[in-house]
Design an enzyme around this catalytic site. Structure first.
Site, short mmCIF file in Angstrom:
data_model
loop_
_atom_site.label_atom_id
_atom_site.label_comp_id
_atom_site.label_asym_id
_atom_site.label_seq_id
_atom_site.Cartn_x
_atom_site.Cartn_y
_atom_site.Cartn_z
N ASN A 182 1.15 -0.76 -0.14
CA ASN A 182 0.08 -0.04 0.05
C ASN A 182 1.09 1.02 -0.32
O ASN A 182 1.44 1.12 1.07
CB ASN A 182 -0.71 -0.08 1.43
CG ASN A 182 -2.28 1.21 1.26
OD1 ASN A 182 -1.66 2.06 0.70
ND2 ASN A 182 -2.19 1.21 2.47
N LYS A 225 0.12 4.02 -0.45
CA LYS A 225 -1.01 5.23 0.07
C LYS A 225 -0.43 6.73 -0.47
O LYS A 225 -0.48 6.47 -1.71
CB LYS A 225 -0.48 5.53 1.74
CG LYS A 225 0.35 4.04 2.76
CD LYS A 225 -0.08 4.50 3.64
CE LYS A 225 0.60 3.58 5.06
NZ LYS A 225 0.01 3.84 6.12
N HIS A 268 -9.09 0.72 5.31
CA HIS A 268 -8.35 0.89 5.69
C HIS A 268 -8.41 2.21 7.13
O HIS A 268 -9.45 3.21 6.96
CB HIS A 268 -7.21 1.78 4.78
CG HIS A 268 -5.82 1.58 5.42
ND1 HIS A 268 -5.06 2.52 6.55
CD2 HIS A 268 -5.04 0.80 4.85
CE1 HIS A 268 -4.55 2.21 6.17
NE2 HIS A 268 -3.79 1.59 5.97
N GLU A 281 -6.44 4.46 8.24
CA GLU A 281 -6.27 5.78 7.49
C GLU A 281 -7.85 6.85 7.59
O GLU A 281 -8.27 7.64 7.10
CB GLU A 281 -5.30 5.76 6.55
CG GLU A 281 -3.77 5.59 7.56
CD GLU A 281 -2.91 4.93 6.90
OE1 GLU A 281 -3.00 5.72 5.61
OE2 GLU A 281 -2.04 5.07 7.25
N GLU A 337 -5.06 -4.96 10.45
CA GLU A 337 -4.32 -3.83 10.73
C GLU A 337 -4.08 -3.57 12.32
O GLU A 337 -5.30 -2.56 12.43
CB GLU A 337 -4.29 -3.31 9.59
CG GLU A 337 -4.04 -3.91 8.53
CD GLU A 337 -3.92 -2.40 7.03
OE1 GLU A 337 -2.33 -3.14 6.79
OE2 GLU A 337 -4.04 -1.38 7.25
N GLY A 340 2.36 2.77 10.75
CA GLY A 340 3.43 3.57 10.00
C GLY A 340 3.92 4.10 11.94
O GLY A 340 4.63 5.04 11.51
N SER A 382 3.47 -2.02 9.98
CA SER A 382 5.06 -1.81 10.39
C SER A 382 5.97 -3.63 10.45
O SER A 382 6.85 -3.86 10.90
CB SER A 382 5.34 -1.42 11.99
OG SER A 382 5.06 -0.74 11.84
C1 PEP Z 1 -0.80 0.22 6.09
O1 PEP Z 1 -0.69 0.84 5.46
O2 PEP Z 1 -1.59 -0.65 5.69
C2 PEP Z 1 0.66 -0.26 6.90
C3 PEP Z 1 0.78 -1.52 7.39
O3 PEP Z 1 1.41 0.58 7.37
P1 PEP Z 1 2.73 0.44 7.47
O4 PEP Z 1 3.35 -0.62 6.94
O5 PEP Z 1 3.82 1.36 7.60
O6 PEP Z 1 2.58 0.20 9.41
#
Ligand code: PEP
Length: 258
Positions: free
Chosen positions: A9, A11, A98, A100, A170, A176, A216
């Site tokens: 992803n 983003k 997601h 976000e 998630e 992040g 992460s």
């Molecule tokens: C994500 O945006 O779905 C995500 C898992 O981000 P990150 O790997 O940066 O934590």
């Protein structure tokens, strides 16, 4: 058997030139023979999809995804993108719900459910994200939270439709932030999600549902996460922006390891 999947992803990152270079790097360096039954999914920004689709054309095991879509087929929704538009330029997946989108853009479980239906109607496989916030984890409410998100976003679907859904756990506190759920914490929630799918549909459907972990994931922790029995791959944010890191995570899938 369920499909192992690593999805990147991107983003709202990369200029078009940077995105093209990233996609070209992944496409040229990925050893497709190592993937076995696994799939790799790239979710660039909408503006890059057409070019990235060209770069990925005719590459088996590589799939294109949108990062979101609107629930309506078309219409007066300035700034939005419909599932059919994604399909028309070659996408086969779309990330929905997601955290976000939920936190920053007010998306609700009911809204996610509408988008899931819209995606399926256009033959896109939705990657439906669920996950608890830090305060919910601290209050030990993670199980209730993810169960509710899953139920409301997906369990109105027929069994045939649900079979095309990919789930992603998630935990919001891990996205992040550099903090990763421990393999045990992640496995616990993945097992709970799979059990909920078995209860709503059947053991066979649950066995065949790919459930990805996101939060992460990096080359250094991917193997121990992917070794968990109910973790079928990852949804990768930050580490999907570097060819080397992303490919190292892909190769951490048990099917792709040497
Ligand atoms: C994500 O945006 O779905 C995500 C898992 O981000 P990150 O790997 O940066 O934590």
């Amino acid at each position: 058997m369920r499909t192992p999947i690593v999805a990147g992803n991107w983003k709202m990152n990369t200029s078009l030139a940077e995105g093209v270079a990233l996609a070209q790097g992944i496409v040229s360096e990925l050893n497709i023979a190592r993937l076995g039954k696994a799939d790799v999914v790239l979710a660039p920004p909408f503006t890059h999809l057409y070019r990235v689709a060209e770069i990925m054309a005719n590459k088996p095991k590589l799939h294109l995804a949108g990062q979101n879509c609107h629930a309506a087929e078309s219409g007066a929704f300035t700034g939005e993108v419909a599932a059919g538009m994604l399909r028309s330029l070659g996408a086969s997946y779309v990330i929905l719900g997601h955290s976000e989108r939920r936190q920053l853009f007010g998306e609700t479980d009911a809204g996610v459910a509408e988008k899931v239906e819209a995606a399926l109607a256009q033959n896109l496989r939705p990657i439906v994200c669920v996950g608890e916030k830090l305060e919910e984890r601290e209050a030990d409410e993670q199980e209730i939270v993810v169960q509710k998100q899953l139920t409301q976003a997906c369990f109105g679907l027929s069994e045939d439709d649900f079979r095309r859904v990919v789930l992603a756990y998630e935990p919001v506190w891990a996205i992040g932030t550099g903090k990763t759920a421990s393999p045990e914490q992640a496995q616990e929630i993945h097992a709970l999600l799979r059990k909920a799918v078995a209860k709503r549909y059947s053991d066979a459907v649950a066995e065949n549902t790919s459930i990805l972990y996101g939060g992460s994931v990096k080359p250094s922790n991917a193997e121990e996460l992917f070794d968990q029995p109910d973790i079928d791959g990852g949804l990768i944010g930050g580490a999907s922006l570097k060819v080397e890191d992303f490919l190292a995570i892909v190769y951490a899938l048990p099917v792709a390891r040497r």
